[in-house]
Scaffold this active site. Structure first.
Site: not given
Ligand code: NAD
Ligand code: UD1
Length: 352
Positions: A137, A161, A165
Site C-alpha cells: 500500500s 495497518y 504492510k
Molecule cells: P477487501 O477487504 O475487500 O478484501 C480482502 C479479503 O481478504 C476479504 O475478502 C477478506 O474476507 C479476506 N481476508 C482477510 N483476512 C483474511 C484471513 N486471515 N484469511 C482469509 N481471508 C482473509 O480489501 P481489498 O480492498 O480488496 O484489498 C485487498 C488487499 O489490498 C488488502 O490486503 C489491502 O490491505 C490491500 N490494499 C487495499 C487498498 C484499498 O484501498 N482497497 C489500498 C492499498 C492496499
Molecule cells: C487512506 C489511508 C491509507 C490507505 C488508503 C486506502 C489514511 C490517513 N490513509 O488513504 O493508509 O492505504 O486509505 O485504503 O486514512 N477524505 C475526506 N472525507 C472523507 C474521507 C476522505 O475529505 O470522508 C479525504 C482525505 O482527507 C484524503 C482523500 O479524501 O485527502 C482520500 O482519502 P481516503 O479515501 O481515506 O484515502 P487515503 O487518505 O489516501
C-alpha cells in the site's frame, strides 16, 4: 495453463482480479474467511463470464479458510494436487485494511496480516511454490512533499495497518535473500483503488461505514449518507483539499496479471512496484467530476483535518511501465461512471 491461488479472492480487488484471470484461462483457487466480503461476489464473477459465453466453473475452486490457521492453507494446496493442478503462484490479497480499526485493535492487525502471511509463506515453501504477488500500500510512504512517490522514497507508516504492510515487504525481502535463486516476489504498492467492473455486477461493498472517500461519495449518491465531510480545506494544495491518485480497480487487476506473468517468465527476483496513475485528483475535484459524469449532486461540508492525513499522495509509475510494461487505461471519469453504475444497480451491495 498456470494454477493460481488468490488469497482474499472474494474481496474488492480480489474478485476483479479473479475475473480477469479466469477470463485469460488460468485455473483459480481461492481461500477467503469472508471476514470482509461475500461469496456472492464470485457468483457475479461467474455470471459476467457466462454472459460472455465463457464457461469457467471447472476452473474456479473456492475454499473457506483463514490464513491464521495453517491447516486451512494446507488444505487448499492439497486440494489443488488432488485435481492435478498444483498451485504455481499466489496472489496475496487477504488482509484487514481499516486504518482506524488497526489503531484501536493493533494485535488483531499484526496477527491477521503478518502472522497470516508467515503461515502462507511456510505452506508455500512446503509445497515448493515460490512465486508471490503481494498487496502492499502507498500507506508505507512518509509522503511529506508534493513530489510523485518513487519506490525508493522513505517509508514511514503512521498507523499499525501501514506497518503491517511494510513488515510483510521486509519479510519477503529477507525470504528472497535467503534463497535468491528460487523466490519470485512482487510487492505492489497500490495508491487509491476505486471504481468497479463496467458490467455493474461486481464492485466495492465495504462492511459498515466506509472511511475512504470514494465509497463515501457513492453512498451519498445513493442516499445512504447525507453528505461528504471534507477533511480540511487548508492543505496547501491548489484548492486546499487533499490530493490522491485514484486508480480503476480493473487497471489494478491488469497490473497483477502483468506482475504475475513477469515473475513466471523472468529469473527469480524481488520487486517493489507502485500501482497508481501518476495523476493527482483533489477531494473537491473528485466530487465535481462525479457530479458531472453522473449528473447527480453530492452535498459536502468542510470539517477539520483527519489525524495522520497527508496533503499529496501520488505515484511515480515509471518503474511499473518499465518493468511490467503496464500502464493504466481508465480515467478518473471512468472510475466515477463505473463505481456509480455498480452502486446504482446494487444499492445494498451483494445483499441484493
Ligand atoms: P477487501 O477487504 O475487500 O478484501 C480482502 C479479503 O481478504 C476479504 O475478502 C477478506 O474476507 C479476506 N481476508 C482477510 N483476512 C483474511 C484471513 N486471515 N484469511 C482469509 N481471508 C482473509 O480489501 P481489498 O480492498 O480488496 O484489498 C485487498 C488487499 O489490498 C488488502 O490486503 C489491502 O490491505 C490491500 N490494499 C487495499 C487498498 C484499498 O484501498 N482497497 C489500498 C492499498 C492496499
Ligand atoms: C487512506 C489511508 C491509507 C490507505 C488508503 C486506502 C489514511 C490517513 N490513509 O488513504 O493508509 O492505504 O486509505 O485504503 O486514512 N477524505 C475526506 N472525507 C472523507 C474521507 C476522505 O475529505 O470522508 C479525504 C482525505 O482527507 C484524503 C482523500 O479524501 O485527502 C482520500 O482519502 P481516503 O479515501 O481515506 O484515502 P487515503 O487518505 O489516501
Amino acid at each position: 495453463m498456470k494454477n493460481i491461488l488468490i488469497t482474499g479472492g472474494t474481496g474488492f480487488i480480489g474478485s476483479h482480479t479473479c475475473l480477469l484471470l479466469l477470463e485469460k484461462g488460468y485455473n483459480v483457487f481461492i481461500i477467503d474467511s469472508y471476514i470482509n466480503s461475500s461469496e456472492n461476489s464470485l457468483k457475479k464473477v461467474l455470471e459476467i463470464l457466462e454472459n460472455k459465453k465463457q464457461s469457467v466453473r471447472k476452473k474456479l475452486y473456492v475454499i473457506e479458510g483463514d490464513l491464521k490457521i495453517k491447516s486451512d492453507i494446507d488444505k487448499v494446496f492439497q486440494s489443488s494436487i488432488k485435481v492435478n493442478k498444483s498451485i504455481d503462484a499466489v496472489i496475496h490479497f487477504a488482509g484487514l485494511k481499516s486504518l482506524s480499526e488497526s489503531i484501536n485493535e493493533p494485535l488483531k492487525y499484526w496477527e491477521n496480516n503478518v502472522v497470516g502471511t508467515i503461515n502462507l509463506l511456510k505452506i508455500m515453501e512446503k509445497y515448493n511454490c515460490k512465486t508471490i504477488v503481494f498487496s502492499s500500500s502507498a500507506s508505507v510512504y512518509k509522503a511529506k512533499s508534493d513530489k510523485l512517490l518513487k519506490e525508493d522514497d522513505i517509508c514511514e507508516p503512521v498507523n499499525p495497518y501501514g506497518y503491517t504492510k511494510l513488515t510483510i515487504e521486509r519479510i519477503l525481502c529477507d525470504l528472497y535473500k535467503s534463497y535468491p535463486s528460487h523466490w519470485r516476489i512482487a510487492s505492489l504498492r497500490y495508491f487509491n483503488p476505486a471504481g468497479a467492473h463496467y458490467s455493474g455486477l461486481i464492485g466495492e461493498d465495504p462492511f459498515g461505514n466506509p472511511n475512504n472517500l470514494y465509497p463515501q461519495i457513492t453512498k451519498v449518491a445513493i442516499g445512504k449518507l447525507n453528505e461528504i465531510k471534507i477533511f480540511g480545506s487548508d492543505w496547501g494544495t491548489k484548492d486546499g483539499t487533499g490530493i490522491r491518485d485514484y486508480i480503476h480497480v480493473m487497471d489494478l487487476a491488469e497490473g497483477h496479471l502483468s506482475a504475475l506473468n513477469h515473475l513466471l517468465k523472468e529469473k527469480p527476483q524481488n520487486l517493489t512496484i507502485n500501482l497508481g496513475t501518476g495523476k493527482g485528483t483533489s477531494v473537491l475535484e473528485l466530487i465535481k467530476i462525479f457530479e458531472k459524469v453522473n449528473s447527480i449532486d453530492i452535498p459536502f461540508s468542510f470539517d477539520k483535518r483527519r489525524q495522520g492525513d497527508k496533503a499529496f499522495v501520488v505515484a511515480d509509475i515509471s518503474f511499473a511501465k518499465l518493468k511490467l510494461n503496464w500502464e493504466p487505461k481508465f480515467s478518473i471519469e471512468d472510475i466515477c461512471r463505473d463505481g456509480w453504475n455498480w452502486q446504482l444497480n446494487n444499492p445494498n451491495g451483494y445483499l441484493n
